[in-house]
Design a protein around this motif. Structure first.
Motif, PDB file in Angstrom:
ATOM      1  N   LEU A  24      31.227   7.046   2.866  1.00  0.00           N
ATOM      2  CA  LEU A  24      31.839   6.206   3.892  1.00  0.00           C
ATOM      3  C   LEU A  24      33.095   5.529   3.364  1.00  0.00           C
ATOM      4  O   LEU A  24      34.118   5.458   4.059  1.00  0.00           O
ATOM      5  CB  LEU A  24      30.832   5.160   4.366  1.00  0.00           C
ATOM      6  CG  LEU A  24      31.325   4.177   5.442  1.00  0.00           C
ATOM      7  CD1 LEU A  24      31.750   4.936   6.693  1.00  0.00           C
ATOM      8  CD2 LEU A  24      30.254   3.158   5.760  1.00  0.00           C
ATOM      9  N   VAL A  25      33.035   5.036   2.124  1.00  0.00           N
ATOM     10  CA  VAL A  25      34.211   4.391   1.522  1.00  0.00           C
ATOM     11  C   VAL A  25      35.350   5.396   1.357  1.00  0.00           C
ATOM     12  O   VAL A  25      36.515   5.103   1.655  1.00  0.00           O
ATOM     13  CB  VAL A  25      33.843   3.761   0.160  1.00  0.00           C
ATOM     14  CG1 VAL A  25      35.093   3.295  -0.575  1.00  0.00           C
ATOM     15  CG2 VAL A  25      32.887   2.587   0.361  1.00  0.00           C
ATOM     16  N   ALA A  26      35.004   6.604   0.875  1.00  0.00           N
ATOM     17  CA  ALA A  26      36.028   7.632   0.704  1.00  0.00           C
ATOM     18  C   ALA A  26      36.656   8.024   2.032  1.00  0.00           C
ATOM     19  O   ALA A  26      37.879   8.209   2.128  1.00  0.00           O
ATOM     20  CB  ALA A  26      35.422   8.861   0.015  1.00  0.00           C
ATOM     21  N   MET A  27      35.837   8.147   3.073  1.00  0.00           N
ATOM     22  CA  MET A  27      36.350   8.491   4.395  1.00  0.00           C
ATOM     23  C   MET A  27      37.275   7.403   4.911  1.00  0.00           C
ATOM     24  O   MET A  27      38.344   7.686   5.464  1.00  0.00           O
ATOM     25  CB  MET A  27      35.195   8.709   5.368  1.00  0.00           C
ATOM     26  CG  MET A  27      35.635   9.084   6.776  1.00  0.00           C
ATOM     27  SD  MET A  27      34.247   9.152   7.933  1.00  0.00           S
ATOM     28  CE  MET A  27      33.756   7.427   7.929  1.00  0.00           C
ATOM     29  N   SER A  28      36.871   6.129   4.743  1.00  0.00           N
ATOM     30  CA  SER A  28      37.696   5.018   5.205  1.00  0.00           C
ATOM     31  C   SER A  28      39.016   4.962   4.453  1.00  0.00           C
ATOM     32  O   SER A  28      40.075   4.736   5.051  1.00  0.00           O
ATOM     33  CB  SER A  28      36.932   3.700   5.044  1.00  0.00           C
ATOM     34  OG  SER A  28      35.716   3.719   5.767  1.00  0.00           O
ATOM     35  N   ALA A  29      38.959   5.167   3.127  1.00  0.00           N
ATOM     36  CA  ALA A  29      40.183   5.148   2.332  1.00  0.00           C
ATOM     37  C   ALA A  29      41.115   6.287   2.718  1.00  0.00           C
ATOM     38  O   ALA A  29      42.341   6.111   2.806  1.00  0.00           O
ATOM     39  CB  ALA A  29      39.827   5.226   0.841  1.00  0.00           C
ATOM     40  N   ALA A  30      40.550   7.470   2.949  1.00  0.00           N
ATOM     41  CA  ALA A  30      41.375   8.616   3.351  1.00  0.00           C
ATOM     42  C   ALA A  30      42.035   8.376   4.698  1.00  0.00           C
ATOM     43  O   ALA A  30      43.222   8.667   4.893  1.00  0.00           O
ATOM     44  CB  ALA A  30      40.521   9.879   3.394  1.00  0.00           C
ATOM     45  N   ALA A  31      41.272   7.824   5.648  1.00  0.00           N
ATOM     46  CA  ALA A  31      41.837   7.549   6.970  1.00  0.00           C
ATOM     47  C   ALA A  31      42.923   6.491   6.898  1.00  0.00           C
ATOM     48  O   ALA A  31      43.977   6.613   7.536  1.00  0.00           O
ATOM     49  CB  ALA A  31      40.718   7.106   7.918  1.00  0.00           C
ATOM     50  N   LEU A  32      42.691   5.449   6.093  1.00  0.00           N
ATOM     51  CA  LEU A  32      43.687   4.388   5.953  1.00  0.00           C
ATOM     52  C   LEU A  32      44.952   4.903   5.284  1.00  0.00           C
ATOM     53  O   LEU A  32      46.073   4.580   5.702  1.00  0.00           O
ATOM     54  CB  LEU A  32      43.094   3.222   5.148  1.00  0.00           C
ATOM     55  CG  LEU A  32      44.019   2.025   4.926  1.00  0.00           C
ATOM     56  CD1 LEU A  32      44.414   1.410   6.260  1.00  0.00           C
ATOM     57  CD2 LEU A  32      43.342   0.988   4.042  1.00  0.00           C
ATOM     58  N   ALA A  33      44.778   5.716   4.240  1.00  0.00           N
ATOM     59  CA  ALA A  33      45.948   6.269   3.550  1.00  0.00           C
ATOM     60  C   ALA A  33      46.760   7.161   4.474  1.00  0.00           C
ATOM     61  O   ALA A  33      47.998   7.098   4.502  1.00  0.00           O
ATOM     62  CB  ALA A  33      45.495   7.051   2.316  1.00  0.00           C
ATOM     63  N   ALA A  34      46.074   8.006   5.238  1.00  0.00           N
ATOM     64  CA  ALA A  34      46.787   8.884   6.168  1.00  0.00           C
ATOM     65  C   ALA A  34      47.520   8.077   7.226  1.00  0.00           C
ATOM     66  O   ALA A  34      48.651   8.407   7.606  1.00  0.00           O
ATOM     67  CB  ALA A  34      45.795   9.844   6.828  1.00  0.00           C
ATOM     68  N   LEU A  35      46.906   6.999   7.697  1.00  0.00           N
ATOM     69  CA  LEU A  35      47.523   6.183   8.736  1.00  0.00           C
ATOM     70  C   LEU A  35      48.758   5.452   8.218  1.00  0.00           C
ATOM     71  O   LEU A  35      49.829   5.490   8.841  1.00  0.00           O
ATOM     72  CB  LEU A  35      46.501   5.175   9.264  1.00  0.00           C
ATOM     73  CG  LEU A  35      46.987   4.194  10.332  1.00  0.00           C
ATOM     74  CD1 LEU A  35      47.320   4.953  11.609  1.00  0.00           C
ATOM     75  CD2 LEU A  35      45.935   3.126  10.591  1.00  0.00           C
ATOM     76  N   VAL A  36      48.618   4.792   7.065  1.00  0.00           N
ATOM     77  CA  VAL A  36      49.683   3.923   6.549  1.00  0.00           C
ATOM     78  C   VAL A  36      50.835   4.711   5.939  1.00  0.00           C
ATOM     79  O   VAL A  36      52.013   4.378   6.142  1.00  0.00           O
ATOM     80  CB  VAL A  36      49.099   2.937   5.512  1.00  0.00           C
ATOM     81  CG1 VAL A  36      50.201   2.152   4.826  1.00  0.00           C
ATOM     82  CG2 VAL A  36      48.124   1.992   6.188  1.00  0.00           C
ATOM     83  N   LEU A  37      50.506   5.772   5.205  1.00  0.00           N
ATOM     84  CA  LEU A  37      51.536   6.472   4.437  1.00  0.00           C
ATOM     85  C   LEU A  37      52.177   7.642   5.184  1.00  0.00           C
ATOM     86  O   LEU A  37      53.295   8.038   4.840  1.00  0.00           O
ATOM     87  CB  LEU A  37      50.937   6.981   3.121  1.00  0.00           C
ATOM     88  CG  LEU A  37      50.286   5.924   2.229  1.00  0.00           C
ATOM     89  CD1 LEU A  37      49.717   6.572   0.988  1.00  0.00           C
ATOM     90  CD2 LEU A  37      51.272   4.829   1.873  1.00  0.00           C
ATOM     91  N   ILE A  38      51.485   8.181   6.181  1.00  0.00           N
ATOM     92  CA  ILE A  38      51.982   9.422   6.792  1.00  0.00           C
ATOM     93  C   ILE A  38      52.124   9.305   8.303  1.00  0.00           C
ATOM     94  O   ILE A  38      53.194   9.535   8.868  1.00  0.00           O
ATOM     95  CB  ILE A  38      51.054  10.598   6.432  1.00  0.00           C
ATOM     96  CG1 ILE A  38      51.007  10.776   4.915  1.00  0.00           C
ATOM     97  CG2 ILE A  38      51.509  11.880   7.100  1.00  0.00           C
ATOM     98  CD1 ILE A  38      49.973  11.765   4.444  1.00  0.00           C
ATOM     99  N   ILE A  39      51.042   8.937   8.982  1.00  0.00           N
ATOM    100  CA  ILE A  39      51.036   8.991  10.439  1.00  0.00           C
ATOM    101  C   ILE A  39      51.997   7.976  11.043  1.00  0.00           C
ATOM    102  O   ILE A  39      52.822   8.308  11.909  1.00  0.00           O
ATOM    103  CB  ILE A  39      49.613   8.779  10.968  1.00  0.00           C
ATOM    104  CG1 ILE A  39      48.704   9.912  10.480  1.00  0.00           C
ATOM    105  CG2 ILE A  39      49.609   8.713  12.489  1.00  0.00           C
ATOM    106  CD1 ILE A  39      47.251   9.751  10.875  1.00  0.00           C
ATOM    107  N   VAL A  40      51.905   6.706  10.609  1.00  0.00           N
ATOM    108  CA  VAL A  40      52.778   5.670  11.171  1.00  0.00           C
ATOM    109  C   VAL A  40      54.256   5.975  10.927  1.00  0.00           C
ATOM    110  O   VAL A  40      55.066   5.887  11.860  1.00  0.00           O
ATOM    111  CB  VAL A  40      52.394   4.289  10.608  1.00  0.00           C
ATOM    112  CG1 VAL A  40      53.438   3.244  10.997  1.00  0.00           C
ATOM    113  CG2 VAL A  40      51.018   3.878  11.120  1.00  0.00           C
ATOM    114  N   PRO A  41      54.669   6.351   9.705  1.00  0.00           N
ATOM    115  CA  PRO A  41      56.085   6.703   9.526  1.00  0.00           C
ATOM    116  C   PRO A  41      56.546   7.854  10.421  1.00  0.00           C
ATOM    117  O   PRO A  41      57.667   7.816  10.952  1.00  0.00           O
ATOM    118  CB  PRO A  41      56.159   7.087   8.042  1.00  0.00           C
ATOM    119  CG  PRO A  41      55.074   6.308   7.397  1.00  0.00           C
ATOM    120  CD  PRO A  41      53.965   6.302   8.406  1.00  0.00           C
ATOM    121  N   LEU A  42      55.680   8.864  10.608  1.00  0.00           N
ATOM    122  CA  LEU A  42      56.077   9.984  11.457  1.00  0.00           C
ATOM    123  C   LEU A  42      56.206   9.567  12.921  1.00  0.00           C
ATOM    124  O   LEU A  42      57.150   9.960  13.615  1.00  0.00           O
ATOM    125  CB  LEU A  42      55.060  11.117  11.324  1.00  0.00           C
ATOM    126  CG  LEU A  42      55.062  11.885   9.993  1.00  0.00           C
ATOM    127  CD1 LEU A  42      53.940  12.912   9.977  1.00  0.00           C
ATOM    128  CD2 LEU A  42      56.407  12.559   9.760  1.00  0.00           C
TER     129      LEU A  42
END
Length: 249
Positions: A24-42
């Motif tokens: 669960l922690v790994a999933m949350s971290a992966a989702a947060l990283a994708a959101l902050v570093l990739i999805i929002v900038p795009l």
């Protein structure tokens, strides 16, 4: 009757719980990283940069990952952190804070900038055409990874990274759902196993009609055929294999 669930040791249950928590922690971290570093900038059309010098330390130290969103020059004000080109058309950029706003010879807005860790303001004022955008947010240390990827391949790698992170999150969600579903069916199986009556199949006892160890037990558990008893005032058929011995009258 015991089941596999009841025989599970506390250590094994604790290990499974720890594994689920880490997933669960790994999933949350992966989702947060994708959101902050990739999805929002795009989605916002922002550009990403990495801090290389100490001019904005300690708040934006080397290795900080910057997300810079385009902003009209007339919305910028003192205190904003902007990223601008050293010369118009030159890809080399600087990220400093605005300390003054003025007007150029032709009436356009110009900005005086300075690094938070510098003693003096930048030598030349920044014109509107040089500004790449206003700092939206920053993530410490991630810039070191971005620097290792290189500027030319960063965009394609970011897209593949987004797909990988989202795919990993989906896998963890499906795995957790299947595990929860499997655990949910175990109590029902236990109930079925525990509610099944023990079937007695002792030919010798069935032949003579005696069940000494079932004193007080409901005979309906013994099978479909009723157990017949002799009586003086009834005329029962004794052809059933479970019937008692005939009594001469």
């Amino acid at each position: 009757m015991s089941t596999g669930r009841s025989n599970t040791s506390p250590a094994l249950r604790a290990l499974k719980f720890t594994g689920s928590a880490l997933s669960l922690v790994a999933m949350s971290a992966a989702a947060l990283a994708a959101l902050v570093l990739i999805i929002v900038p795009l989605l916002t059309g922002s550009q990403t940069y990495s801090v290389l010098t100490n001019s904005m330390a300690p708040k934006y130290a080397p290795g900080t990952f910057l997300v810079v969103k385009p902003a009209p020059a007339d919305t910028l004000q003192v205190g904003d952190v902007i990223t601008y080109q050293i010369e118009s058309g030159d890809p080399t950029v600087i990220t400093h804070r605005i300390i003054g706003v003025g007007a150029g010879q032709s009436g356009e807005r110009v900005f005086t900038t300075q690094g938070d860790n510098n003693d003096l303001a930048d030598e030349f004022p920044v014109q509107e055409v040089q500004i790449r955008g206003k700092l939206s947010y920053a993530v410490p240390y991630v810039g070191f990874i971005a620097n290792g990827l290189g500027n030319s391949d960063r965009g394609a790698i970011a897209q593949w990274a987004a797909v990988g992170l989202l795919g990993y999150g989906i896998v963890l969600l499906v795995r957790g759902s299947l595990e929860k579903k499997r655990r949910g069916t175990e109590p029902e199986l236990d109930a079925v196993l525990l509610d099944m009556p023990a079937r007695i199949d002792t030919p010798a006892q069935e032949r003579d009609g005696s069940f000494p160890h079932l004193h007080g037990t409901d005979v309906s558990l013994m099978g479909d055929d009723p157990l017949l008893h002799d009586c003086d005032h009834c005329d029962h058929e004794t052809s059933s294999r479970h019937a008692a011995k005939s009594v001469a009258v």
